[in-house]
Design a protein around this motif. Structure first.
Motif, PDB file in Angstrom:
ATOM      1  N   ASP A 169     -20.190  -9.845 -11.135  1.00  0.00           N
ATOM      2  CA  ASP A 169     -19.307  -8.971 -10.363  1.00  0.00           C
ATOM      3  C   ASP A 169     -19.994  -8.503  -9.081  1.00  0.00           C
ATOM      4  N   HIS A 170     -19.466  -8.933  -7.954  1.00  0.00           N
ATOM      5  CA  HIS A 170     -20.032  -8.510  -6.671  1.00  0.00           C
ATOM      6  C   HIS A 170     -19.341  -7.262  -6.137  1.00  0.00           C
ATOM      7  N   ASP A 171     -18.058  -7.140  -6.388  1.00  0.00           N
ATOM      8  CA  ASP A 171     -17.287  -6.007  -5.888  1.00  0.00           C
ATOM      9  C   ASP A 171     -17.268  -4.898  -6.939  1.00  0.00           C
ATOM     10  N   ALA A 172     -18.389  -4.200  -7.062  1.00  0.00           N
ATOM     11  CA  ALA A 172     -18.519  -3.188  -8.123  1.00  0.00           C
ATOM     12  C   ALA A 172     -19.131  -1.899  -7.592  1.00  0.00           C
ATOM     13  N   SER A 173     -18.903  -1.615  -6.318  1.00  0.00           N
ATOM     14  CA  SER A 173     -19.426  -0.410  -5.687  1.00  0.00           C
ATOM     15  C   SER A 173     -18.656   0.827  -6.161  1.00  0.00           C
ATOM     16  N   VAL A 174     -19.385   1.899  -6.492  1.00  0.00           N
ATOM     17  CA  VAL A 174     -18.764   3.141  -6.971  1.00  0.00           C
ATOM     18  C   VAL A 174     -19.437   4.340  -6.304  1.00  0.00           C
ATOM     19  N   ASP A 175     -18.833   5.521  -6.466  1.00  0.00           N
ATOM     20  CA  ASP A 175     -19.414   6.745  -5.919  1.00  0.00           C
ATOM     21  C   ASP A 175     -20.840   6.941  -6.425  1.00  0.00           C
ATOM     22  N   LEU A 176     -21.710   7.446  -5.551  1.00  0.00           N
ATOM     23  CA  LEU A 176     -23.088   7.720  -5.944  1.00  0.00           C
ATOM     24  C   LEU A 176     -23.127   8.700  -7.115  1.00  0.00           C
ATOM     25  N   GLY A 177     -24.002   8.392  -8.063  1.00  0.00           N
ATOM     26  CA  GLY A 177     -24.154   9.247  -9.227  1.00  0.00           C
ATOM     27  C   GLY A 177     -23.272   8.875 -10.400  1.00  0.00           C
ATOM     28  N   THR A 178     -22.339   7.939 -10.174  1.00  0.00           N
ATOM     29  CA  THR A 178     -21.451   7.517 -11.269  1.00  0.00           C
ATOM     30  C   THR A 178     -21.790   6.123 -11.766  1.00  0.00           C
ATOM     31  N   GLY A 179     -22.769   5.485 -11.140  1.00  0.00           N
ATOM     32  CA  GLY A 179     -23.098   4.105 -11.487  1.00  0.00           C
ATOM     33  C   GLY A 179     -24.389   3.957 -12.261  1.00  0.00           C
ATOM     34  N   SER A 180     -24.948   2.760 -12.210  1.00  0.00           N
ATOM     35  CA  SER A 180     -26.081   2.398 -13.068  1.00  0.00           C
ATOM     36  C   SER A 180     -27.443   2.483 -12.384  1.00  0.00           C
ATOM     37  N   ILE A 181     -27.481   2.705 -11.072  1.00  0.00           N
ATOM     38  CA  ILE A 181     -28.757   2.673 -10.355  1.00  0.00           C
ATOM     39  C   ILE A 181     -29.416   4.057 -10.395  1.00  0.00           C
ATOM     40  N   ASP A 182     -30.677   4.082 -10.820  1.00  0.00           N
ATOM     41  CA  ASP A 182     -31.430   5.336 -10.918  1.00  0.00           C
ATOM     42  C   ASP A 182     -31.988   5.671  -9.537  1.00  0.00           C
ATOM     43  N   TYR A 183     -31.141   6.272  -8.697  1.00  0.00           N
ATOM     44  CA  TYR A 183     -31.535   6.498  -7.310  1.00  0.00           C
ATOM     45  C   TYR A 183     -32.629   7.541  -7.154  1.00  0.00           C
ATOM     46  N   LYS A 184     -32.707   8.491  -8.040  1.00  0.00           N
ATOM     47  CA  LYS A 184     -33.787   9.474  -7.946  1.00  0.00           C
ATOM     48  C   LYS A 184     -35.140   8.768  -8.003  1.00  0.00           C
ATOM     49  N   LYS A 185     -35.237   7.792  -8.864  1.00  0.00           N
ATOM     50  CA  LYS A 185     -36.473   7.031  -9.035  1.00  0.00           C
ATOM     51  C   LYS A 185     -36.671   6.031  -7.899  1.00  0.00           C
ATOM     52  N   VAL A 186     -35.610   5.287  -7.571  1.00  0.00           N
ATOM     53  CA  VAL A 186     -35.716   4.230  -6.551  1.00  0.00           C
ATOM     54  C   VAL A 186     -36.025   4.825  -5.177  1.00  0.00           C
ATOM     55  N   LEU A 187     -35.356   5.913  -4.810  1.00  0.00           N
ATOM     56  CA  LEU A 187     -35.565   6.485  -3.483  1.00  0.00           C
ATOM     57  C   LEU A 187     -36.921   7.165  -3.363  1.00  0.00           C
ATOM     58  N   LYS A 188     -37.461   7.654  -4.451  1.00  0.00           N
ATOM     59  CA  LYS A 188     -38.829   8.190  -4.429  1.00  0.00           C
ATOM     60  C   LYS A 188     -39.807   7.076  -4.092  1.00  0.00           C
ATOM     61  N   THR A 189     -39.629   5.917  -4.732  1.00  0.00           N
ATOM     62  CA  THR A 189     -40.480   4.766  -4.435  1.00  0.00           C
ATOM     63  C   THR A 189     -40.285   4.315  -2.990  1.00  0.00           C
ATOM     64  N   ALA A 190     -39.033   4.320  -2.544  1.00  0.00           N
ATOM     65  CA  ALA A 190     -38.747   3.915  -1.161  1.00  0.00           C
ATOM     66  C   ALA A 190     -39.486   4.811  -0.169  1.00  0.00           C
ATOM     67  N   SER A 191     -39.452   6.121  -0.416  1.00  0.00           N
ATOM     68  CA  SER A 191     -40.098   7.061   0.508  1.00  0.00           C
ATOM     69  C   SER A 191     -41.613   6.878   0.514  1.00  0.00           C
ATOM     70  N   GLU A 192     -42.158   6.430  -0.608  1.00  0.00           N
ATOM     71  CA  GLU A 192     -43.606   6.220  -0.722  1.00  0.00           C
ATOM     72  C   GLU A 192     -44.060   4.923  -0.074  1.00  0.00           C
ATOM     73  N   HIS A 193     -43.106   4.058   0.246  1.00  0.00           N
ATOM     74  CA  HIS A 193     -43.459   2.743   0.788  1.00  0.00           C
ATOM     75  C   HIS A 193     -42.790   2.454   2.130  1.00  0.00           C
ATOM     76  N   GLY A 194     -42.552   3.509   2.887  1.00  0.00           N
ATOM     77  CA  GLY A 194     -42.236   3.324   4.291  1.00  0.00           C
ATOM     78  C   GLY A 194     -40.782   3.351   4.716  1.00  0.00           C
ATOM     79  N   VAL A 195     -39.853   3.574   3.790  1.00  0.00           N
ATOM     80  CA  VAL A 195     -38.450   3.638   4.196  1.00  0.00           C
ATOM     81  C   VAL A 195     -38.210   4.947   4.953  1.00  0.00           C
ATOM     82  N   LEU A 196     -37.559   4.839   6.102  1.00  0.00           N
ATOM     83  CA  LEU A 196     -37.349   5.986   6.985  1.00  0.00           C
ATOM     84  C   LEU A 196     -35.905   6.473   7.009  1.00  0.00           C
ATOM     85  N   TYR A 197     -34.960   5.552   6.804  1.00  0.00           N
ATOM     86  CA  TYR A 197     -33.541   5.895   6.921  1.00  0.00           C
ATOM     87  C   TYR A 197     -32.789   5.469   5.669  1.00  0.00           C
ATOM     88  N   TYR A 198     -31.983   6.406   5.145  1.00  0.00           N
ATOM     89  CA  TYR A 198     -31.230   6.190   3.906  1.00  0.00           C
ATOM     90  C   TYR A 198     -29.748   6.291   4.248  1.00  0.00           C
TER      91      TYR A 198
END
Length: 226
Positions: A169-198
């Motif tokens: 399923d490619h067309d499976a985008s949903v509101d943030l916080g209602t899906g399966s991606i652990d963004y609290k964890k992923v974005l912490k890693t992103a911030s530690e490895h150089g991501v500047l814009y979210y």
């Protein structure tokens, strides 16, 4: 809703939505919003677009899509073009980046196309915008890629993926916080490895509207920041 920055894209009305670059900037200034980046057609009038983007204060112009290539060598040729795009942007005092979909994170002839793009682009000229949703859709681990190529991914698309979505399923985008991606964890890693814009992006609205989803997504990220 609290958005202060946005990313644009080049549609039928052009990069500046039917306005001149300066008129578009004036419009955004009146809203209290700055455009930090824009997806665009990098194959047409790119030097003009880069000059205008720099004039109105953008940080990035981004290639949004290349499509799956038939041969791995084709990705090397694309990487060469990315370096040229990067030179144009550097000359104008901005940066160039590429935005992924799922195909570059799926093995092709035993290799990941994303590895080929990373290896054959000059880090001084080319950055990357990780669409986290598409990495997950490909079955890959966004945190592993962020760590592998620390400081190469400078922007990211933040959109959630339905908990009930099947791998195909490619067309499976949903509101943030209602899906399966652990963004609290992923974005912490992103911030530690150089991501500047979210950058919030959403492509499907179940029992909602784009504006309502924008409100929900902003509230989710605000809460995470606290």
């Amino acid at each position: 809703f609290g958005y202060k920055q946005l990313e644009g894209f080049e549609g039928a009305m052009g990069l500046w939505w039917g306005m001149t670059a300066m008129d578009f900037k004036k419009y955004l200034d009146e809203l209290g919003v700055t455009m930090v980046s824009s997806h665009c057609d990098t194959g047409k009038n790119f030097e003009k677009k880069a000059a205008e983007a720099a004039q109105v204060g953008l940080k990035y112009l981004i290639n949004p899509y290349i499509g799956k290539q038939k041969k791995l060598d084709d990705y090397k040729k694309i990487a060469e073009q990315f370096n040229k795009n990067g030179e144009v942007c550097k000359k104008n005092g901005i940066r160039f980046a590429y935005h992924n979909h799922d195909y570059s994170f799926v093995q092709q002839d035993g290799q990941y196309p994303q590895d080929i793009l990373m290896a054959n682009t000059d880090a001084a000229l080319v950055d990357y915008e990780m669409d986290i949703y598409w990495v997950v859709t490909a079955g890959a681990d966004p945190e592993a890629w962020l760590k592998k190529y620390s400081n190469r991914f400078r922007l990211c698309h933040v959109k959630d993926r339905s908990k009930t979505a099947k791998p195909e399923d490619h067309d499976a985008s949903v509101d943030l916080g209602t899906g399966s991606i652990d963004y609290k964890k992923v974005l912490k890693t992103a911030s530690e490895h150089g991501v500047l814009y979210y950058i919030v992006e959403q492509e499907r609205y179940d029992n909602s509207t784009p504006l309502k989803s924008a409100e929900i997504d902003a509230a989710y990220l605000k809460k995470m920041m606290l």
